[in-house]
Design an enzyme around this catalytic site. Structure first.
Site, short mmCIF file in Angstrom:
data_model
loop_
_atom_site.label_atom_id
_atom_site.label_comp_id
_atom_site.label_asym_id
_atom_site.label_seq_id
_atom_site.Cartn_x
_atom_site.Cartn_y
_atom_site.Cartn_z
N ASN A 1 -5.93 10.92 3.78
CA ASN A 1 -6.66 9.92 4.44
C ASN A 1 -7.64 9.44 3.43
O ASN A 1 -7.81 9.83 2.30
CB ASN A 1 -7.58 10.74 5.42
CG ASN A 1 -8.31 9.69 6.28
OD1 ASN A 1 -7.96 8.27 6.75
ND2 ASN A 1 -9.58 9.87 7.10
N ASP B 1 -3.85 8.55 6.94
CA ASP B 1 -2.91 7.46 6.63
C ASP B 1 -1.32 8.19 6.40
O ASP B 1 -0.55 7.39 6.63
CB ASP B 1 -3.26 6.92 5.14
CG ASP B 1 -4.60 6.14 5.26
OD1 ASP B 1 -5.65 6.72 5.51
OD2 ASP B 1 -4.37 4.96 5.47
N ARG C 1 0.85 -1.04 0.13
CA ARG C 1 0.10 0.05 -0.19
C ARG C 1 0.88 1.17 0.07
O ARG C 1 1.75 1.43 0.95
CB ARG C 1 -0.92 -0.02 1.45
CG ARG C 1 -1.43 -1.11 1.67
CD ARG C 1 -2.95 -1.30 0.83
NE ARG C 1 -3.67 -0.09 0.80
CZ ARG C 1 -4.73 0.07 1.52
NH1 ARG C 1 -5.39 -0.64 2.45
NH2 ARG C 1 -5.79 1.17 0.94
#
Lengths: 347, 347
Positions: free
Chosen positions: B244, B234, B87
């Site tokens: 985010n 994030d 990710r």
């Protein structure tokens, strides 16, 4: 393709709850079935609801067993009330019902009233189809080659009685003019009219597009990927405030924040001259289930409903919101494009 | 409840793709399975991904057949690269992997390195759980009796290694303090972590809430029904810009427009001091299928995937967006609440 028609004494509509999975028609044998169709959103979209309501009231006249004009009018008043109670926000419905009652009140025999009402319903439908062409003509001027356009919900031909629709009309005309552009389609939760209906319509027209979740519209505006926003409306107050599908207000605020023009495409029948601001427009709250469950198709293309939330979860489900006129660049009407503050000119 | 643990030489995680329908655990027997878990979002949420990555790298060490330290380190570098590639946006993962490699580079036998790495993974997990308590303590001061709070996505215990979570921590502590408040849960399309995970967590805690579609948040702000917004993140740049879940930027702009305080709750491991602005944070694009299809349960409580769009439709699916610091009222950290422009104080 017509979304609504009168066939052998019945009202025939495209069942929009089945799209894009199945193209099916639903036949209403009574005005109560028309009421149910509007409530269940078998038909939806303010102009389409207006035309459907008109044919529904004509159907009430044809199905009535009244032999005296007075009795017929009493029944029609009752039918009108029920038809008007289906969806509180969309304006076009109330106007269409009023026009049919006016036709009825002109008097004559039961048979003459029936014919006058049906004629009026056909007239409303014709006007509706005609206005989509005019909105398309004026709105297409806003679209330049290479544009990326955002739209929310479905304001296409499905939301009218046929032809071009409202918000999608400028895109369809621009496409015919040979312009190249791309459409971002907000999926439009909870009922996903964007993903289910607008994407289906644009694919039929060969207009390049992609579905995005409603959350992503702001992102694409922020990174400069959106040049223009066009949406429809369910009711517009005299000051230019707009009631439209939930989420429209969010897109309008974000468009303004990012300097992107935001247009609303409507027929004049969507304008409520009796309201001087949007605050007075009633907002329909629909059932929680629309948020907690969702319909789609499985691999066998069979329609299924699934729960996408915890068992017993609660939801709140306002169907519309109000976008104040200050966020709106212009209103595309069949008479041309006006600023929201100049709506009165069209009165 | 722990979202992640080390059990008999395996990494055990709650399978978040099954929630809220089934509470199931997934056991990873190799670091490749951990890679897959992060990619498929079996685990998700920046802090949780960080802790999972740490245990994944420790697992790589334990499963390695290397007998020489040099060979082990080579294998670990490869595993780290693969784990880091899962990710691109979440910051915590990279920091956690670096810490485990540092532990490995301290040298010693293969056995000693394994033990040192596992110890470090447990240390990261403990710090993670501890920070959720501290965020809860500071953040709870923002919540007043009668407040209506909006949150987006899931930044609860599921997004960390356990305990309170980040954005939900202030609510959980406020609830323990006896405060009465209500939470609007953005469903958070496309993966519905709000409807599926946050609603599930809040129900477990007995916190009153309702799920709303993402489109409705602006409406509730506009009519004065929201007093406070708290979300997680994030990755946060040194200037206070926040990456985010997609849609966060929309909520932040709308909060500012309506004069509503907007807070971001994060551990310090989410801050990327190497980036002076959010523009440089890479935004993950995930598969179109996440937009076009949706998972839920049928009446028999069996998980089904349905298509909610026309056959062959295309989608765009950015997973995150950047909220510039100017829209953020404050950042809730384990060291206290700071203004986004004052983040450097915590360095």
């Amino acid at each position: 393709m017509d979304t609504i028609s009168w066939e052998n004494g019945r009202v025939k509509v495209i069942d929009q709850t089945k799209l894009p999975f199945q193209l099916e028609y639903f036949y209403c044998d009574s005005y109560q079935e028309v009421v149910d169709c509007i409530k269940r959103m078998v038909v939806r979209g303010a102009p389409c609801i207006g035309v459907t309501g008109a044919f529904g009231l004509a159907l009430a006249a044809y199905k009535s067993k009244a032999t005296k004009t007075k009795d017929l009018i009493l029944e029609l008043e009752k039918a009108k009330k029920l038809l008007a109670s289906t969806r509180p926000t969309a304006k076009d419905l109330f106007g269409a019902l009023d026009r049919l009652m006016e036709a009825a009140h002109k008097g004559g025999s039961v048979r003459e009233i029936r014919k006058a009402m049906l004629k009026e319903a056909f007239q409303i439908k014709e006007e509706d189809k005609e206005m989509t062409k005019r909105i398309g003509k004026y709105g297409a001027e806003l679209i330049e080659n290479g544009y990326k356009i955002l739209t929310h919900c479905n304001a296409g031909f499905l939301a009218t009685s046929g032809n071009y629709g409202t918000a999608l009309a400028p895109m369809k005309v621009a496409k015919k003019q040979g312009k190249k552009f791309f459409v971002f389609v907000d999926e439009t939760r909870p009922r996903c009219q964007g993903a289910k209906l607008t994407a289906w319509e644009l694919a039929r027209e060969g207009i390049e597009h992609a579905i995005i979740v409603d959350n992503a519209a702001g992102y694409y505006m922020q990174i400069g990927e959106i040049d223009l926003v066009i949406v429809g409306a369910d009711r517009v107050a005299a000051n230019g405030d707009v009631a439209n599908k939930i989420g429209t207000y969010e897109k309008a605020v974000l468009a303004k924040e990012n300097g992107i023009p935001f247009y609303v495409a409507i027929p004049l029948s969507t304008i409520d001259w009796t309201l001087d601001s949007g605050e007075k427009i009633p907002i329909e709250e629909r059932e929680e289930e629309e948020v907690l469950y969702l319909e789609g198709v499985n691999q066998a293309n069979k329609i299924h409903k699934i729960r996408i939330s915890p068992k017993g979860a609660r939801a709140k489900n306002p169907s519309f919101d109000i976008t104040p006129a200050k966020y709106i660049t212009g209103i595309i009407t069949p008479q041309g494009i006006v600023k929201p503050g100049e709506l009165e000119k069209l009165r």
